[in-house]
Design an enzyme around this catalytic site. Structure first.
Site, PDB file in Angstrom:
ATOM      1  N   ASP A 127       0.992  -1.335   0.006  1.00 49.89           N
ATOM      2  CA  ASP A 127       0.005  -0.354   0.149  1.00 49.89           C
ATOM      3  C   ASP A 127       0.863   1.236  -0.418  1.00 49.89           C
ATOM      4  O   ASP A 127       2.188   1.063   0.690  1.00 49.89           O
ATOM      5  CB  ASP A 127      -1.188   0.226   1.304  1.00 49.89           C
ATOM      6  CG  ASP A 127      -2.527   0.042   0.854  1.00 49.89           C
ATOM      7  OD1 ASP A 127      -2.284   0.450  -0.061  1.00 49.89           O
ATOM      8  OD2 ASP A 127      -3.242  -1.088   1.189  1.00 49.89           O
ATOM      9  N   ASP A 229      -3.599   4.081  -2.084  1.00 50.50           N
ATOM     10  CA  ASP A 229      -4.660   3.910  -1.203  1.00 50.50           C
ATOM     11  C   ASP A 229      -5.713   5.296  -1.513  1.00 50.50           C
ATOM     12  O   ASP A 229      -4.747   6.412  -1.793  1.00 50.50           O
ATOM     13  CB  ASP A 229      -4.387   4.121  -0.215  1.00 50.50           C
ATOM     14  CG  ASP A 229      -5.258   4.611   0.848  1.00 50.50           C
ATOM     15  OD1 ASP A 229      -6.310   3.525   1.304  1.00 50.50           O
ATOM     16  OD2 ASP A 229      -5.831   5.195   1.433  1.00 50.50           O
ATOM     17  N   GLU A 284      -6.927   2.275  -5.676  1.00 45.50           N
ATOM     18  CA  GLU A 284      -7.742   2.285  -4.864  1.00 45.50           C
ATOM     19  C   GLU A 284      -9.034   3.362  -5.924  1.00 45.50           C
ATOM     20  O   GLU A 284      -8.925   4.605  -5.580  1.00 45.50           O
ATOM     21  CB  GLU A 284      -7.910   2.635  -3.504  1.00 45.50           C
ATOM     22  CG  GLU A 284      -9.702   1.884  -2.740  1.00 45.50           C
ATOM     23  CD  GLU A 284      -9.300   2.892  -1.319  1.00 45.50           C
ATOM     24  OE1 GLU A 284      -9.912   2.789  -0.746  1.00 45.50           O
ATOM     25  OE2 GLU A 284      -8.246   3.535  -1.335  1.00 45.50           O
ATOM     26  N   HIS A 350     -10.572  -5.179   3.247  1.00 46.71           N
ATOM     27  CA  HIS A 350     -10.269  -4.380   4.862  1.00 46.71           C
ATOM     28  C   HIS A 350     -11.159  -3.368   5.320  1.00 46.71           C
ATOM     29  O   HIS A 350     -11.570  -2.951   6.254  1.00 46.71           O
ATOM     30  CB  HIS A 350      -8.895  -4.479   5.204  1.00 46.71           C
ATOM     31  CG  HIS A 350      -8.295  -2.782   3.826  1.00 46.71           C
ATOM     32  ND1 HIS A 350      -7.873  -2.726   2.770  1.00 46.71           N
ATOM     33  CD2 HIS A 350      -8.371  -1.337   4.386  1.00 46.71           C
ATOM     34  CE1 HIS A 350      -7.910  -1.962   1.898  1.00 46.71           C
ATOM     35  NE2 HIS A 350      -8.449  -0.936   3.331  1.00 46.71           N
ATOM     36  N   ASP A 351     -12.188  -3.145   3.832  1.00 43.58           N
ATOM     37  CA  ASP A 351     -12.749  -1.996   4.395  1.00 43.58           C
ATOM     38  C   ASP A 351     -14.208  -2.198   3.848  1.00 43.58           C
ATOM     39  O   ASP A 351     -15.486  -1.538   3.916  1.00 43.58           O
ATOM     40  CB  ASP A 351     -12.882  -0.914   2.969  1.00 43.58           C
ATOM     41  CG  ASP A 351     -12.137  -0.277   3.243  1.00 43.58           C
ATOM     42  OD1 ASP A 351     -11.161   0.280   4.388  1.00 43.58           O
ATOM     43  OD2 ASP A 351     -10.695   0.649   2.473  1.00 43.58           O
TER      44      ASP A 351
END
Length: 578
Positions: A127, A229, A284, A350-351
């Site tokens: 990331d 990200d 993202e 993860h979100d």
């Protein structure tokens, strides 16, 4: 005779060259790339494996489990942030981009982990969190110290004497306000996320060069890819004109994504970093529409490798969702990228909450079967599949009942905001229980010992109580487990390029129970049939489809009647066709 011999030789050479040309044409007709063929396993390091008893997963824990990761058959790992951070947003608030967070270990641990991955044929994608930094980063400390500081323009500041700046919505702020007043220099700074995550000013070429140097630092270490990200929000109109306030929360992407000179920044990043290393690049989000997405990832644009769109993952709701809509979304994205560009395929990260709890059925009766079905979908679509840790086991939502149980800043501040605005808190908590990010961050379930053998200490987030039934040790010993099936499905994809590069055609788009499609590449044809319901279903397949064999099936058998395939609840079958 001599001439005839010479002629025969020439014909043979020409024939060989023609054959060679045909083979080459067949080989080069597909633009093959390692990142298209990758199966990405996402690890949330805080929750994977703790080796020092502090309740937080660490890099040594990943090293300890490298053979397990290899056994899955995956060939790439996406690792959530491990940089130094005060942890306001679990590492997405970076205070030092060239150091490892003490919770996770040391740079020596990182080097050992990367070496171990490469020895096992696994690539590492990291990331890069550069829409914003932590307010504890040295850049921001300097920036807020005075208006004349050289780092002042590393961030977005608005002097208070000009009045309060035009409203901007913040995703993580309890008041929904992205401008934070700072008395030290009598000015406001911008934060699209939490107050401790000030947005970097990408208009400043010094900021951009800082970021490229950071990426080169990790690329030189041997990192194989970068995931940017929140980068679609990095570019801003720094005059900060007025936006319609009442529309900003609902249509955040419309007003905040793909603004200003974003493409210029990405082209520059590609030239400075991506073009100099054999690294994968993905950001993202994919913008506001297909045009935005193509502009990000088409090869001739020289920006990113693949789009990571949220349209599909956002479909699931507490009240359920329409399979027809689900099929429509994924089919439209595939169609838009059938000839140009490349996609990511995923249903969790993860979100998000756990995929089996959101998109299928996490009851005792159907959890395993429906988890297998969803993994079949992810691993049989065109695009690079992203598989989130624990989904290979069929891990489920933990289902917190009170706000005190949550750790996630988005949940906590969202609760405060809803309370202030007089929302129905019963409805809010029901939705949070279904969709909270903490559901997808509970510790990995390794075996039946205390805390699922994630830690000998107190885990930072509770282990799901169902770990006694759902864990790696139990599933490795069970040939019918979700894990065993996942490994088979991974191998099926790796062994059949048709599942990577093949054309996708939807069958029966109106069917509200069954999602079926073909994948065709040259002479290889596969038919994927997925029952997304807890009821028996059927699919009439065209008479031209001649079944050769069953490539994979999450039930012991299947039934047919004439040209109709009869499906059990959540059954998934892939047929090879003649």
């Amino acid at each position: 005779m001599k001439n005839l011999y010479f002629t025969l030789i020439m014909l043979l050479i020409i024939g060989c060259n023609e054959t060679k040309t045909e083979i080459m044409a067949e080989d080069t007709s597909i633009n093959k790339k390692w990142w298209k063929e990758a199966i990405v396993y996402q690890i949330y390091p805080r929750s994977f494996k703790d080796t020092d008893g502090d309740g937080v997963g660490d890099l040594k824990g990943i090293v300890e489990k490298l053979d397990y990761i290899k056994s899955l058959g995956v060939n790439a790992v996406w690792l959530n942030p491990i940089y130094s951070s005060p942890n306001d947003d679990n590492g997405y608030d970076v205070s030092d981009y060239r150091n490892i967070m003490t919770d996770f270990g040391t740079m020596e641990d990182f080097d050992l982990m990367l070496k171990g991955m490469h020895e096992r044929g696994i690539k590492l994608i990291m990331d890069v969190v550069v829409n914003h930094s932590s307010d504890e980063h040295e850049w921001f400390k300097q920036s807020r110290s005075s208006r004349e500081n050289p780092y002042r323009d590393y961030y977005h500041w608005w002097p208070a004497e000009k009045g309060k700046p035009n409203y901007r919505y913040s995703l993580f702020d309890e008041n929904g306000d992205a401008w934070k007043y700072d008395a030290q220099t009598d000015a406001y700074y911008l934060h699209y996320f939490s107050q401790k995550q000030p947005d970097l000013n990408w208009e400043n070429p010094k900021v951009r060069q800082e970021v490229y140097d950071i990426m080169k630092f990790w690329a030189e270490k041997g990192v194989d890819g970068f995931r940017l990200d929140a980068f679609q929000f990095a570019a801003k109109d720094t005059t900060f004109p007025a936006f319609p306030k009442e529309d900003l929360q609902k249509n955040f992407i419309k007003y905040y994504a793909m603004q200003g000179n974003l493409h210029g920044y990405l082209k520059e990043m590609n030239e400075e970093v991506f073009s100099k290393y054999d690294v994968m690049s993905v950001a993202e989000g994919a913008g506001r529409n297909f045009e935005d997405a193509h502009n990000l990832v088409d090869e001739d644009r020289k920006e990113l490798n693949m789009a990571y769109a949220f349209d599909g993952v956002d479909i699931a709701k507490p009240e359920g969702y329409s399979l027809k809509h689900f099929k429509d979304v994924f089919s439209k994205w595939d169609s838009a990228f059938a000839k140009k560009g490349w996609l990511s395929i995923f249903l969790s990260n993860h979100d998000q909450a756990r995929l089996v709890s959101r998109f299928a059925n996490d009851s005792n009766e159907f959890r395993a079967t429906s988890a297998k079905m969803l993994n079949t979908f992810i691993l049989s679509m065109r695009g690079t599949p992203y598989c989130y840790y624990g989904d290979e086991l069929g891990m489920t939502n933990i289902g917190f009942e009170t706000i005190e149980e949550y750790q996630d800043i988005a949940a906590i501040n969202g609760y405060k905001k809803a309370l202030k605005e007089g929302e129905d808190m019963t409805v809010f908590m029901k939705n949070l229980k279904f969709s909270s990010r903490d559901n997808g961050r509970t510790p990995m379930q390794w075996d039946t010992t205390e805390n699922a053998n994630f830690t000998i200490g107190k885990p930072w987030l509770p282990v799901n109580e169902n770990y006694k039934e759902i864990n790696v040790e139990a599933e490795e010993q069970n040939p019918d487990s979700v894990l065993s099936y996942f490994k088979k499905m991974v191998n099926l994809r790796k062994e059949n390029p048709v599942l990577i590069y093949g054309d996708y055609t939807l069958i029966e788009p109106e069917n509200e129970q069954v999602y079926a499609y073909t994948r065709i590449l040259d002479n290889q044809k596969m038919l994927v049939i997925l029952n997304f319901s807890d009821k028996e279903a059927s699919l009439e397949i065209p008479a031209t489809f001649l079944i050769k064999n069953v490539a994979i099936n999450n039930y012991p058998n299947y039934n047919t009647k004439d040209q109709t395939v009869l499906l059990q609840p959540y059954q998934s079958i892939i047929f090879s066709l003649k």
